[in-house]
Design a protein around this motif. Sequence first.
Motif, PDB file in Angstrom:
ATOM      1  N   LEU A 117       0.866  -1.183   0.000  1.00  0.00           N
ATOM      2  CA  LEU A 117       0.000   0.000   0.000  1.00  0.00           C
ATOM      3  C   LEU A 117       0.896   1.224   0.000  1.00  0.00           C
ATOM      4  CD1 LEU A 117      -2.603  -0.861   2.813  1.00  0.00           C
ATOM      5  CD2 LEU A 117      -2.911  -1.143   0.337  1.00  0.00           C
ATOM      6  N   ASP A 118       0.505   2.269  -0.738  1.00  0.00           N
ATOM      7  CA  ASP A 118       1.145   3.570  -0.571  1.00  0.00           C
ATOM      8  C   ASP A 118       0.215   4.373   0.332  1.00  0.00           C
ATOM      9  OD1 ASP A 118      -0.087   3.118  -3.314  1.00  0.00           O
ATOM     10  OD2 ASP A 118      -0.188   5.316  -3.316  1.00  0.00           O
ATOM     11  N   ALA A 119       0.791   4.965   1.376  1.00  0.00           N
ATOM     12  CA  ALA A 119      -0.037   5.658   2.371  1.00  0.00           C
ATOM     13  C   ALA A 119       0.657   6.918   2.864  1.00  0.00           C
ATOM     14  CB  ALA A 119      -0.342   4.717   3.536  1.00  0.00           C
ATOM     15  N   PRO A 120       0.942   7.858   1.935  1.00  0.00           N
ATOM     16  CA  PRO A 120       1.584   9.099   2.365  1.00  0.00           C
ATOM     17  C   PRO A 120       0.658   9.910   3.269  1.00  0.00           C
ATOM     18  CG  PRO A 120       0.889   9.272   0.077  1.00  0.00           C
ATOM     19  CD  PRO A 120       0.647   7.854   0.496  1.00  0.00           C
ATOM     20  N   VAL A 121       1.254  10.857   3.966  1.00  0.00           N
ATOM     21  CA  VAL A 121       0.510  11.570   5.013  1.00  0.00           C
ATOM     22  C   VAL A 121       0.613  13.075   4.832  1.00  0.00           C
ATOM     23  CG1 VAL A 121       1.006   9.684   6.613  1.00  0.00           C
ATOM     24  CG2 VAL A 121       2.463  11.720   6.645  1.00  0.00           C
ATOM     25  N   SER A 122      -0.324  13.769   5.441  1.00  0.00           N
ATOM     26  CA  SER A 122      -0.252  15.230   5.546  1.00  0.00           C
ATOM     27  C   SER A 122      -0.633  15.602   6.974  1.00  0.00           C
ATOM     28  CB  SER A 122      -1.220  15.871   4.548  1.00  0.00           C
ATOM     29  OG  SER A 122      -1.163  17.282   4.669  1.00  0.00           O
ATOM     30  N   GLY A 127       1.051  16.714  13.428  1.00  0.00           N
ATOM     31  CA  GLY A 127       0.079  15.664  13.111  1.00  0.00           C
ATOM     32  C   GLY A 127       0.609  14.283  13.464  1.00  0.00           C
ATOM     33  N   ALA A 128       1.921  14.084  13.224  1.00  0.00           N
ATOM     34  CA  ALA A 128       2.539  12.790  13.565  1.00  0.00           C
ATOM     35  C   ALA A 128       2.570  12.618  15.078  1.00  0.00           C
ATOM     36  CB  ALA A 128       3.941  12.720  12.985  1.00  0.00           C
ATOM     37  N   GLU A 129       2.921  13.665  15.782  1.00  0.00           N
ATOM     38  CA  GLU A 129       3.045  13.565  17.244  1.00  0.00           C
ATOM     39  C   GLU A 129       1.686  13.406  17.918  1.00  0.00           C
ATOM     40  OE1 GLU A 129       7.232  16.055  17.536  1.00  0.00           O
ATOM     41  OE2 GLU A 129       5.390  17.056  18.159  1.00  0.00           O
ATOM     42  N   GLN A 130       0.664  14.077  17.362  1.00  0.00           N
ATOM     43  CA  GLN A 130      -0.660  14.044  17.996  1.00  0.00           C
ATOM     44  C   GLN A 130      -1.574  12.972  17.396  1.00  0.00           C
ATOM     45  OE1 GLN A 130      -1.860  18.152  17.397  1.00  0.00           O
ATOM     46  NE2 GLN A 130       0.012  18.851  18.417  1.00  0.00           N
ATOM     47  N   ALA A 131      -1.043  12.170  16.468  1.00  0.00           N
ATOM     48  CA  ALA A 131      -1.821  11.111  15.794  1.00  0.00           C
ATOM     49  C   ALA A 131      -3.061  11.679  15.107  1.00  0.00           C
ATOM     50  CB  ALA A 131      -2.210  10.016  16.783  1.00  0.00           C
ATOM     51  N   THR A 132      -2.878  12.836  14.456  1.00  0.00           N
ATOM     52  CA  THR A 132      -4.005  13.476  13.756  1.00  0.00           C
ATOM     53  C   THR A 132      -3.724  13.586  12.256  1.00  0.00           C
ATOM     54  OG1 THR A 132      -3.053  15.642  14.235  1.00  0.00           O
ATOM     55  CG2 THR A 132      -4.726  14.840  15.760  1.00  0.00           C
ATOM     56  N   LEU A 133      -2.839  12.749  11.739  1.00  0.00           N
ATOM     57  CA  LEU A 133      -2.461  12.854  10.320  1.00  0.00           C
ATOM     58  C   LEU A 133      -3.642  12.570   9.406  1.00  0.00           C
ATOM     59  CD1 LEU A 133       0.931  10.932  10.492  1.00  0.00           C
ATOM     60  CD2 LEU A 133       0.650  13.380  10.016  1.00  0.00           C
ATOM     61  N   SER A 134      -3.592  13.158   8.220  1.00  0.00           N
ATOM     62  CA  SER A 134      -4.459  12.731   7.128  1.00  0.00           C
ATOM     63  C   SER A 134      -3.655  11.685   6.356  1.00  0.00           C
ATOM     64  CB  SER A 134      -4.787  13.938   6.250  1.00  0.00           C
ATOM     65  OG  SER A 134      -5.703  13.561   5.269  1.00  0.00           O
ATOM     66  N   ILE A 135      -4.259  10.504   6.137  1.00  0.00           N
ATOM     67  CA  ILE A 135      -3.533   9.407   5.489  1.00  0.00           C
ATOM     68  C   ILE A 135      -4.287   9.019   4.220  1.00  0.00           C
ATOM     69  CG2 ILE A 135      -2.583   7.085   5.772  1.00  0.00           C
ATOM     70  CD1 ILE A 135      -2.601   7.528   8.798  1.00  0.00           C
ATOM     71  N   MET A 136      -3.581   9.068   3.068  1.00  0.00           N
ATOM     72  CA  MET A 136      -4.229   8.851   1.769  1.00  0.00           C
ATOM     73  C   MET A 136      -3.664   7.575   1.161  1.00  0.00           C
ATOM     74  SD  MET A 136      -2.695  12.529   0.754  1.00  0.00           S
ATOM     75  CE  MET A 136      -2.556  13.171   2.417  1.00  0.00           C
ATOM     76  N   VAL A 137      -4.537   6.596   0.921  1.00  0.00           N
ATOM     77  CA  VAL A 137      -4.043   5.238   0.696  1.00  0.00           C
ATOM     78  C   VAL A 137      -4.348   4.718  -0.714  1.00  0.00           C
ATOM     79  CG1 VAL A 137      -4.020   2.893   1.621  1.00  0.00           C
ATOM     80  CG2 VAL A 137      -4.479   4.817   3.157  1.00  0.00           C
ATOM     81  N   GLY A 138      -3.309   4.118  -1.330  1.00  0.00           N
ATOM     82  CA  GLY A 138      -3.471   3.432  -2.612  1.00  0.00           C
ATOM     83  C   GLY A 138      -3.140   1.956  -2.482  1.00  0.00           C
ATOM     84  N   GLY A 139      -3.820   1.106  -3.244  1.00  0.00           N
ATOM     85  CA  GLY A 139      -3.563  -0.341  -3.192  1.00  0.00           C
ATOM     86  C   GLY A 139      -4.876  -1.096  -3.265  1.00  0.00           C
ATOM     87  N   GLU A 140      -4.830  -2.390  -2.912  1.00  0.00           N
ATOM     88  CA  GLU A 140      -6.056  -3.205  -2.954  1.00  0.00           C
ATOM     89  C   GLU A 140      -6.934  -2.887  -1.751  1.00  0.00           C
ATOM     90  OE1 GLU A 140      -4.907  -7.403  -3.360  1.00  0.00           O
ATOM     91  OE2 GLU A 140      -3.086  -6.625  -4.265  1.00  0.00           O
ATOM     92  N   ALA A 141      -8.254  -2.672  -2.025  1.00  0.00           N
ATOM     93  CA  ALA A 141      -9.175  -2.271  -0.953  1.00  0.00           C
ATOM     94  C   ALA A 141      -9.230  -3.275   0.212  1.00  0.00           C
ATOM     95  CB  ALA A 141     -10.573  -2.032  -1.528  1.00  0.00           C
ATOM     96  N   PRO A 142      -9.257  -4.610  -0.044  1.00  0.00           N
ATOM     97  CA  PRO A 142      -9.315  -5.538   1.096  1.00  0.00           C
ATOM     98  C   PRO A 142      -8.061  -5.463   1.994  1.00  0.00           C
ATOM     99  CG  PRO A 142      -9.875  -6.664  -0.967  1.00  0.00           C
ATOM    100  CD  PRO A 142      -9.345  -5.318  -1.336  1.00  0.00           C
ATOM    101  N   VAL A 143      -6.919  -5.169   1.372  1.00  0.00           N
ATOM    102  CA  VAL A 143      -5.678  -5.039   2.160  1.00  0.00           C
ATOM    103  C   VAL A 143      -5.774  -3.783   3.027  1.00  0.00           C
ATOM    104  CG1 VAL A 143      -3.161  -4.827   2.046  1.00  0.00           C
ATOM    105  CG2 VAL A 143      -4.375  -6.209   0.355  1.00  0.00           C
ATOM    106  N   PHE A 144      -6.325  -2.721   2.429  1.00  0.00           N
ATOM    107  CA  PHE A 144      -6.552  -1.485   3.195  1.00  0.00           C
ATOM    108  C   PHE A 144      -7.428  -1.756   4.420  1.00  0.00           C
ATOM    109  CE2 PHE A 144      -9.616   2.041   3.891  1.00  0.00           C
ATOM    110  CZ  PHE A 144      -8.738   2.967   4.458  1.00  0.00           C
ATOM    111  N   GLU A 145      -8.534  -2.499   4.205  1.00  0.00           N
ATOM    112  CA  GLU A 145      -9.447  -2.787   5.326  1.00  0.00           C
ATOM    113  C   GLU A 145      -8.738  -3.585   6.420  1.00  0.00           C
ATOM    114  OE1 GLU A 145     -12.216  -1.389   5.818  1.00  0.00           O
ATOM    115  OE2 GLU A 145     -12.477  -0.530   3.823  1.00  0.00           O
ATOM    116  N   ARG A 146      -7.853  -4.498   5.977  1.00  0.00           N
ATOM    117  CA  ARG A 146      -7.139  -5.355   6.946  1.00  0.00           C
ATOM    118  C   ARG A 146      -6.227  -4.541   7.866  1.00  0.00           C
ATOM    119  NH1 ARG A 146      -2.988  -9.566   4.283  1.00  0.00           N
ATOM    120  NH2 ARG A 146      -1.495  -9.577   5.972  1.00  0.00           N
ATOM    121  N   VAL A 147      -5.600  -3.501   7.331  1.00  0.00           N
ATOM    122  CA  VAL A 147      -4.612  -2.768   8.145  1.00  0.00           C
ATOM    123  C   VAL A 147      -5.138  -1.416   8.650  1.00  0.00           C
ATOM    124  CG1 VAL A 147      -2.673  -3.879   6.958  1.00  0.00           C
ATOM    125  CG2 VAL A 147      -3.518  -1.674   6.131  1.00  0.00           C
ATOM    126  N   LYS A 148      -6.398  -1.097   8.335  1.00  0.00           N
ATOM    127  CA  LYS A 148      -6.923   0.220   8.718  1.00  0.00           C
ATOM    128  C   LYS A 148      -6.797   0.506  10.228  1.00  0.00           C
ATOM    129  CE  LYS A 148     -10.596   3.539   8.114  1.00  0.00           C
ATOM    130  NZ  LYS A 148     -10.943   3.769   9.510  1.00  0.00           N
TER     131      LYS A 148
END
Length: 295
Positions: A117-122, A127-148
């Motif tokens: 998965l590609d999952a770059p952040v903004s 955001g990293a320290e406060q766990a408030t990042l926006s995470i934008m994900v590419g890849g197979e949808a079932p894999v995304f659901e597994r690691v969400k």
Amino acid sequence: MTNLGFVGLGIMGKPMAGHLAAAGHTVHVFNRTPKTAQELGTKNFVVCKSSREVAEKSDVVFTMVSDTPDVEKVIFGPEGLFDGLKHSSVVIDMSTISPVATKDFAKRLSARKVHMLDAPVSGGQAGAEQATLSIMVGGEAPVFERVKPYFDLMGKNVIYIGTNGAGQTCKLANQILVAATLEGVSEALVFASKAGVDPSKVRQALLGGAAQSRILDVHGKRMIDRNFVPGFKISLQQKDLNLVLQTARSMGVSVPSTAIAQEFYNSLAGQGCGDLDNSALVQVLEKLAGKIVEE
Ligand code: NAP
């Protein structure tokens, strides 16, 4: 619990890995400069000698390094993840890199029955320290659901965008906006200062109106406070804007404001300022106007 891995413990990676460990997961970590990994306090970290060892011990591995060649080296280089990855494991690259190379990496990993998965952040360091990042994900949808659930430990706005590379394309769109807004905030504050008006009052007023933005809030404050400690380094911003310009050129898309911002960053890097925060863009406009933003 699933064994996790994390490679790259810089400004972003360190707090992100910290959230996974704080939630009770065992996180196998590797950092090129070993001292950084050894300094980690939490008991759930296991420090490894190589990316390969991280892969051997993990089911899901996150990478958070600088640029496209760095991700390639971490995955496919000597003592890299590739040689140690288990079947059906997942590599999640959260760095900002080329969408084209990302598709290639995903294909090479799938030959080994490993998902990517590609999952770059903004959201920056805060955001990293406060766990408030926006995470934008590419890849197979079932894999995304597994690691969400892991993404939810690091971010507040976790969005599945599309197939491999779509997350990186989304992140480059983000960088177009960030660069253009930084340029606009710099121009506005230099303009007000040169007119003899207090830029901190201007920022305060504009934050309540139509020009409100996170960049005006966070980076505008940095410009006024003269705080250019990174944050997000100019060298990384140049890397991102190069990716935008290359990708746009290959599609025949004109991105003039990105090109101008990149010229300003090139000027700063040429003056030895590549390690300053990207809000130091204001310094170029200050030189052009002969006026520093100050209260
Ligand atoms: P950073 O503080 O410079 O950290 C970079 C990390 O990557 C370090 O752990 C570094 O190891 C490692 N690394 C670099 N090249 C490597 C290689 N060839 N092999 C192994 N490890 C390597 O950068 P950062 O600010 O955390 O940024 C990381 C990524 O997140 C970048 O893609 C950046 O564009 C993106 N990003 C950053 C921000 C931000 O606000 N900082 C926001 C959104 C996205 P060493 O410790 O050995 O140098």
